[in-house]
Design a protein around this motif. Structure first.
Motif, short mmCIF file in Angstrom:
data_model
loop_
_atom_site.label_atom_id
_atom_site.label_comp_id
_atom_site.label_asym_id
_atom_site.label_seq_id
_atom_site.Cartn_x
_atom_site.Cartn_y
_atom_site.Cartn_z
N LYS A 171 52.60 32.94 59.52
CA LYS A 171 51.79 31.98 58.76
C LYS A 171 51.96 32.13 57.25
O LYS A 171 51.47 31.31 56.48
N ILE A 172 52.65 33.19 56.83
CA ILE A 172 52.81 33.46 55.40
C ILE A 172 54.08 32.77 54.88
O ILE A 172 55.19 33.16 55.21
N ARG B 98 48.33 41.71 61.82
CA ARG B 98 48.09 40.57 60.95
C ARG B 98 47.74 41.09 59.55
O ARG B 98 47.38 42.23 59.39
N VAL B 99 47.84 40.21 58.55
CA VAL B 99 47.67 40.64 57.17
C VAL B 99 46.63 39.77 56.47
O VAL B 99 46.57 38.55 56.68
N SER C 202 54.26 39.33 52.45
CA SER C 202 55.23 38.60 53.28
C SER C 202 55.96 39.52 54.25
O SER C 202 56.27 39.13 55.38
N THR C 203 56.23 40.76 53.81
CA THR C 203 56.98 41.70 54.66
C THR C 203 56.07 42.62 55.46
O THR C 203 56.53 43.29 56.39
N LEU D 160 55.16 41.18 43.23
CA LEU D 160 55.26 42.34 44.12
C LEU D 160 54.26 42.21 45.26
O LEU D 160 54.58 42.51 46.42
N ALA D 161 53.04 41.74 44.96
CA ALA D 161 52.04 41.53 46.00
C ALA D 161 52.52 40.51 47.03
O ALA D 161 52.34 40.70 48.25
N GLY D 162 53.15 39.44 46.56
CA GLY D 162 53.67 38.43 47.48
C GLY D 162 54.75 38.98 48.39
O GLY D 162 54.77 38.68 49.59
#
Length: 338
Positions: A267-268, A222-223, A184-185, A178-180
């Motif tokens: 970049k993710i 950015r994340v 990503s989104t 879920l974190a991924g």
């Protein structure tokens, strides 16, 4: 609907069919016979069941149900469900800013993150029904211009049944999590029942976890990672007040990171990570890896501090986990051709 004299009567009308009773019981986490006993007066729901019941009711009935509930003598006032205030107190925000102003760069992430998590746990789980909050960070690229291939749980705390300090339980997360998905989104997402809900959102359920939510840590589009919230209760992340608090704590968490730790979405490119059990043997060697890296640097007269050595060790582990997952998948694919 005719004038009602009690919350039990209202509940009986809402759950008049067997399908409605079963739906409500499943959402609350009890058997339909228990729901019937509440309706008939044979038993009284426990405080956490009352809160779950209110959340499971159709929205148009909740206000009236709470009114009738408050009039009953068989339920103490402290059993009535309460939502946390939707806003973070000004005094706490100033406390975070004070810590930020006085902490050295090397300690900023840990001091600010711990302060925020501790406060969030008290507000989001005041009755300690069971919650864990984890800071998940993007693993820096192993090469200049490289992609973010995984995330790593860096810091976490919980209330029982979780341990108070979850750092020893940390692991790598990827596209399967879920974190991924949220990183990503760059958009928050909750799964209200990990055991029953069918969804296209990836989520790997961990021990004690019934519902979960992840909220991305963003700065200038950015994340840097996300805050990951886990609860022992279904539908725990339906409350608008809780969602407002989660949004606020996530924005505060931005202060724990250096601007260089935020990455543009392009970049993710997360890989799939192995299961927690498969990761353990590699994570267990982390300290030995750091020692080896530091020793080699000393022997070759290279300048390397402990933080740099730790980062290199984490990158070694990441590389091995990516290789293991893809090798196991390749073996399965080869076997299926025979």
């Amino acid at each position: 609907m005719s004038e009602l004299s009690s919350w039990r009567e209202l509940l009986g009308q809402i759950a008049s069919s067997s399908a409605d009773r079963e739906r409500l019981a499943n959402e609350i986490g009890v058997r339909p016979i228990t729901l019937n006993r509440w309706i008939t007066g044979e038993s009284v729901p426990r405080p956490h069941n009352v809160r779950q019941l209110v959340q499971a009711l159709p929205k148009q009935h909740r206000s009236r149900f709470l009114e009738l509930l408050g009039e009953e003598q068989d339920l103490a006032s402290d059993q009535l469900p309460t939502d946390p205030p939707a806003e973070i107190a000004y005094q706490f925000i100033m406390q975070v800013l004070d810590v930020l102003a006085t902490s050295p760069d090397t300690l900023r992430f840990w001091t600010v993150s711990r302060l925020i998590i501790q406060h969030a746990l008290r507000r989001l789980d005041p009755e300690r029904v069971g919650m864990a909050i984890t800071v998940v960070r993007c693993m820096p690229p192993s090469s200049v211009g490289g992609k973010i291939r995984s995330l790593r749980e860096c810091l976490g705390q919980g209330t029982p049944p979780w341990e108070a300090d979850l750092e020893t339980k940390s692991m790598f997360l990827g596209a399967e999590s879920l974190a991924g998905y949220v990183v990503s989104t760059c958009y928050p997402r909750a799964v209200q029942d990990l055991a029953a809900e069918t969804t296209l959102v990836p989520a790997r359920r961990t021990e004690n976890e019934v519902s979960a939510m992840a909220s991305p840590i963003l700065y200038a589009n950015r994340v840097a990672g996300c805050l990951l919230f886990s609860s022992t209760q279904p539908n725990y992340f339906l409350s608008q007040n809780r969602l407002s608090l989660i949004h606020g704590y996530t924005r505060l968490a931005t202060l724990a990171f250096d601007p260089s730790e935020f990455y543009p979405p392009e970049k993710i490119e997360l890989y799939m990570m192995p299961s927690p059990a498969q990761q353990q043997q590699h994570l267990a060697t982390f300290r030995q890896r750091v020692h080896t890296i530091m020793t080699e640097a000393l022997n070759t007269h290279r300048l390397l501090n402990n933080m740099q050595a730790e980062q290199m060790a984490w990158q070694q582990v990441e590389e091995e986990l990516i290789r293991i997952f893809h090798q196991s998948n390749f073996s399965e694919d080869q076997g299926s051709t025979f």
